[in-house]
Motif scaffolding. Structure first.
Motif, short mmCIF file in Angstrom:
data_model
loop_
_atom_site.label_atom_id
_atom_site.label_comp_id
_atom_site.label_asym_id
_atom_site.label_seq_id
_atom_site.Cartn_x
_atom_site.Cartn_y
_atom_site.Cartn_z
N UNK A 1 61.77 86.05 52.24
CA UNK A 1 62.80 86.34 51.23
C UNK A 1 62.20 86.50 49.84
N UNK A 2 62.73 87.43 49.08
CA UNK A 2 62.19 87.72 47.75
C UNK A 2 62.28 86.51 46.82
N UNK A 3 63.31 85.67 47.02
CA UNK A 3 63.50 84.52 46.14
C UNK A 3 62.61 83.34 46.43
N UNK A 4 61.97 83.32 47.61
CA UNK A 4 61.00 82.25 47.95
C UNK A 4 59.97 82.85 48.89
N UNK A 5 59.14 83.74 48.38
CA UNK A 5 58.22 84.52 49.23
C UNK A 5 57.16 83.71 49.94
N UNK A 6 56.97 82.46 49.54
CA UNK A 6 55.96 81.63 50.20
C UNK A 6 56.43 81.10 51.56
N UNK A 7 57.72 81.25 51.86
CA UNK A 7 58.26 80.69 53.10
C UNK A 7 58.73 81.82 54.02
N UNK A 8 57.93 82.18 55.02
CA UNK A 8 58.39 83.17 55.99
C UNK A 8 59.46 82.57 56.90
N UNK A 9 60.39 83.41 57.32
CA UNK A 9 61.50 82.95 58.15
C UNK A 9 61.83 83.98 59.22
N UNK A 10 62.43 83.51 60.31
CA UNK A 10 63.02 84.41 61.29
C UNK A 10 64.46 84.67 60.84
N UNK A 11 64.72 85.92 60.44
CA UNK A 11 66.03 86.29 59.93
C UNK A 11 66.53 87.55 60.62
N UNK A 12 67.79 87.85 60.42
CA UNK A 12 68.41 89.03 61.02
C UNK A 12 67.60 90.28 60.68
N UNK A 13 67.37 91.10 61.70
CA UNK A 13 66.62 92.34 61.52
C UNK A 13 67.61 93.48 61.29
#
Length: 219
Positions: free
Chosen positions: A24-36
């Motif tokens: 996410x652009x607002x917390x780029x240090x944390x990758x996440x599995x999100x809706x594609x």
């Protein structure tokens, strides 16, 4: 936790649904599995649209307030370092993951949605941290140093949570983009930060302004 489990959750309401790893652009240090969002190349059928509206997979998006709160924690690690932190309404788990990465002794993701807890577990594993899961606020640990919550006040009936949080922990760290004025002097506004839900849902601009509050607890 295999991300395919998250795909199975999504496909209960959207047959083409799947998650993809993104930051996410607002917390780029944390990758996440999100809706594609690439799965939505064509319009939703009537049945798909009805299913998505009836049972939205909130956990598959990283909402603006969650991003801002997670980044605030990463930028202010002393808020959580060595502490027991419970994130209420955890969704994707981004805030709990941030707390764990910033040195929390215990980071707990609390959500009534089993799919959200699976998402929190998968995203914790993706980030190489340990996050505990709590399916019921009433069964939370007896001692909490800090409660975090992002965008849980969208329903006016949730306002009593403000005092419930203060009664349950030493401090409360809250992010909200829906309520301009909490009307609660115990919550001290720390900052107003702009962010957008990820993937972007093109929400009204007013929902892209996130307010961070800090309150002392143990009423």
């Amino acid at each position: 936790m295999n991300p395919e489990t998250l795909n199975l959750h999504l496909r209960k309401t959207l047959s083409r649904g799947r998650v993809a790893q993104s930051a996410p652009a607002g917390c780029p240090e944390i990758p996440l599995y999100l809706f594609d969002p690439s799965v939505l190349e064509g319009p939703l059928s009537h049945d798909e649209a009805q299913a998505v509206v009836a049972e939205p997979a909130y956990w598959s998006f990283c909402w603006a307030s969650g991003q801002v709160l997670a980044q605030w924690i990463l930028n202010h690690p002393t808020l959580v370092a060595g502490k027991t932190v419970l994130d209420f309404g955890s969704g994707s788990g981004v805030v709990a993951v941030a707390a764990a990465r910033a040195g929390a002794a215990r980071a707990i993701a609390c959500d009534i949605d089993p799919a959200a807890l699976d998402a929190a577990a998968a995203n914790a594993e993706l980030n190489g941290v340990q996050v505990e899961l709590c399916a019921d606020w009433a069964q939370r640990p007896g001692h909490l140093d800090l409660i975090t919550a992002a965008d849980v006040l969208y329903d006016p009936e949730n306002r009593p949570l403000l005092e419930a949080f203060r009664a349950s922990a030493e401090q409360v760290l809250l992010a909200d983009s829906r309520i301009r004025n909490l009307a609660n002097p115990a919550y001290d506004k720390q900052a107003v930060i702009e962010a957008r839900t990820w993937p972007d849902l093109n929400e009204f601009e007013e929902f892209n302004k996130v307010r961070i509050y800090l309150a002392r607890g143990r009423l």
